[in-house]
Motif scaffolding. Structure first.
Motif, PDB file in Angstrom:
ATOM      1  N   UNK A  55       0.785  -1.238   0.029  1.00 47.93           N
ATOM      2  CA  UNK A  55       0.034   0.038  -0.043  1.00 47.93           C
ATOM      3  C   UNK A  55       0.631   1.174   0.166  1.00 47.93           C
ATOM      4  N   UNK A  56       0.665   1.937  -1.029  1.00 46.35           N
ATOM      5  CA  UNK A  56       1.478   3.076  -1.172  1.00 46.35           C
ATOM      6  C   UNK A  56       0.533   4.470  -1.271  1.00 46.35           C
ATOM      7  N   UNK A  57       0.719   5.250  -0.418  1.00 46.87           N
ATOM      8  CA  UNK A  57      -0.106   6.518  -0.583  1.00 46.87           C
ATOM      9  C   UNK A  57       0.640   7.636  -1.413  1.00 46.87           C
ATOM     10  N   UNK A  58       0.004   7.723  -2.567  1.00 39.54           N
ATOM     11  CA  UNK A  58       0.567   8.737  -3.311  1.00 39.54           C
ATOM     12  C   UNK A  58      -0.331   9.951  -3.232  1.00 39.54           C
ATOM     13  N   UNK A  59       0.362  11.356  -3.145  1.00 38.78           N
ATOM     14  CA  UNK A  59      -0.515  12.385  -3.219  1.00 38.78           C
ATOM     15  C   UNK A  59      -0.523  13.187  -4.582  1.00 38.78           C
ATOM     16  N   UNK A  60      -1.613  13.296  -5.150  1.00 38.45           N
ATOM     17  CA  UNK A  60      -1.678  13.810  -6.345  1.00 38.45           C
ATOM     18  C   UNK A  60      -1.684  15.336  -6.263  1.00 38.45           C
ATOM     19  N   UNK A  61      -1.003  15.996  -7.480  1.00 38.80           N
ATOM     20  CA  UNK A  61      -0.984  17.502  -7.391  1.00 38.80           C
ATOM     21  C   UNK A  61      -2.316  17.968  -7.425  1.00 38.80           C
ATOM     22  N   UNK A  62      -2.702  19.094  -7.035  1.00 43.35           N
ATOM     23  CA  UNK A  62      -3.992  19.662  -6.894  1.00 43.35           C
ATOM     24  C   UNK A  62      -3.766  20.600  -8.025  1.00 43.35           C
ATOM     25  N   UNK A  63      -5.123  20.446  -8.822  1.00 42.23           N
ATOM     26  CA  UNK A  63      -5.293  21.101 -10.093  1.00 42.23           C
ATOM     27  C   UNK A  63      -6.421  22.050  -9.887  1.00 42.23           C
ATOM     28  N   UNK A  64      -6.432  23.328 -10.114  1.00 44.89           N
ATOM     29  CA  UNK A  64      -7.408  24.170  -9.793  1.00 44.89           C
ATOM     30  C   UNK A  64      -7.584  24.648 -11.437  1.00 44.89           C
ATOM     31  N   UNK A  65      -9.123  24.336 -11.644  1.00 49.17           N
ATOM     32  CA  UNK A  65      -9.567  24.818 -13.122  1.00 49.17           C
ATOM     33  C   UNK A  65     -10.608  25.762 -12.672  1.00 49.17           C
ATOM     34  N   UNK A  66     -10.545  26.999 -13.148  1.00 49.10           N
ATOM     35  CA  UNK A  66     -11.458  28.087 -12.954  1.00 49.10           C
ATOM     36  C   UNK A  66     -12.207  28.122 -14.145  1.00 49.10           C
ATOM     37  N   UNK A  67     -13.115  29.217 -14.184  1.00 43.40           N
ATOM     38  CA  UNK A  67     -13.991  29.314 -15.470  1.00 43.40           C
ATOM     39  C   UNK A  67     -13.036  29.995 -16.518  1.00 43.40           C
ATOM     40  N   UNK A  68     -12.067  30.752 -16.329  1.00 42.11           N
ATOM     41  CA  UNK A  68     -11.306  31.348 -17.334  1.00 42.11           C
ATOM     42  C   UNK A  68     -10.458  30.216 -18.144  1.00 42.11           C
ATOM     43  N   UNK A  69     -10.124  29.216 -17.445  1.00 38.60           N
ATOM     44  CA  UNK A  69      -9.506  28.033 -18.256  1.00 38.60           C
ATOM     45  C   UNK A  69     -10.242  27.473 -19.000  1.00 38.60           C
ATOM     46  N   UNK A  70     -11.553  27.165 -18.592  1.00 37.54           N
ATOM     47  CA  UNK A  70     -12.679  26.389 -19.236  1.00 37.54           C
ATOM     48  C   UNK A  70     -12.884  27.219 -20.644  1.00 37.54           C
ATOM     49  N   UNK A  71     -13.116  28.415 -20.276  1.00 33.53           N
ATOM     50  CA  UNK A  71     -13.351  29.414 -21.526  1.00 33.53           C
ATOM     51  C   UNK A  71     -12.265  29.460 -22.475  1.00 33.53           C
ATOM     52  N   UNK A  72     -10.967  29.638 -22.081  1.00 33.70           N
ATOM     53  CA  UNK A  72      -9.774  29.359 -22.971  1.00 33.70           C
ATOM     54  C   UNK A  72      -9.924  28.213 -23.832  1.00 33.70           C
ATOM     55  N   UNK A  73     -10.185  27.061 -23.055  1.00 32.26           N
ATOM     56  CA  UNK A  73     -10.168  25.695 -23.839  1.00 32.26           C
ATOM     57  C   UNK A  73     -11.110  25.734 -25.015  1.00 32.26           C
ATOM     58  N   UNK A  74     -12.395  26.041 -24.373  1.00 30.49           N
ATOM     59  CA  UNK A  74     -13.350  25.825 -25.417  1.00 30.49           C
ATOM     60  C   UNK A  74     -13.191  27.013 -26.461  1.00 30.49           C
ATOM     61  N   UNK A  75     -12.828  28.259 -26.401  1.00 28.14           N
ATOM     62  CA  UNK A  75     -12.450  29.158 -27.488  1.00 28.14           C
ATOM     63  C   UNK A  75     -11.435  28.673 -28.461  1.00 28.14           C
ATOM     64  N   UNK A  76     -10.204  28.030 -27.897  1.00 28.35           N
ATOM     65  CA  UNK A  76      -9.400  27.353 -28.483  1.00 28.35           C
ATOM     66  C   UNK A  76      -9.729  26.220 -29.465  1.00 28.35           C
ATOM     67  N   UNK A  77     -10.604  25.434 -28.912  1.00 25.31           N
ATOM     68  CA  UNK A  77     -11.160  24.331 -29.451  1.00 25.31           C
ATOM     69  C   UNK A  77     -12.135  24.617 -30.663  1.00 25.31           C
ATOM     70  N   UNK A  78     -12.799  25.899 -30.510  1.00 23.05           N
ATOM     71  CA  UNK A  78     -13.846  26.463 -31.782  1.00 23.05           C
ATOM     72  C   UNK A  78     -12.674  27.190 -32.704  1.00 23.05           C
TER      73      UNK A  78
END
Length: 111
Positions: A55-78
């Motif tokens: 049993x190995x406890x691994x801590x995952x890095x915390x990633x914060x996704x805010x509204x601006x990041x989602x908007x940039x990804x959506x606009x870039x995809x479009x």
């Protein structure tokens, strides 16, 4: 499945006939042969006894996704999708123009 030598010769003969008489491209035959070898490869056999995992406890890095990041990804995809559509429309129009030009030149050369 084991591949025997007579089977290889028979399949090679069929591949040669397909390339020679049917006009099949060589790369298509090679791709189909590689796919056949991939299908005939047996899955790996695990013979060891299962052990209990440590049993190995691994801590995952915390990633914060805010509204601006989602908007940039959506606009870039479009934008990328629009660019891809523009390239496709341009390619189709060039193909149509080439077909029309070829037809006009063929009619001109007949006269």
């Amino acid at each position: 499945m084991t591949v025997s030598l007579p089977l290889v010769f028979v399949l090679g003969f069929f591949a040669w006939g397909a390339v020679k008489f049917l006009g099949v491209r060589t790369w298509v035959v090679v791709l189909i042969a590689l796919f056949g070898f991939w299908l005939s490869t047996p899955p790996p056999v695990h013979t060891h006894a299962p052990t209990e995992p440590a049993s190995v406890q691994r801590s995952l890095p915390s990633v914060s996704i805010d509204k601006n990041t989602v908007a940039v990804v959506l606009v870039g995809g479009v934008v990328l999708t629009a660019l891809l559509a523009a390239v496709a429309v341009t390619a189709i129009s060039v193909a149509v123009a080439a077909a029309v030009l070829r037809s006009m030149l063929r009619d001109h050369n007949r006269r």
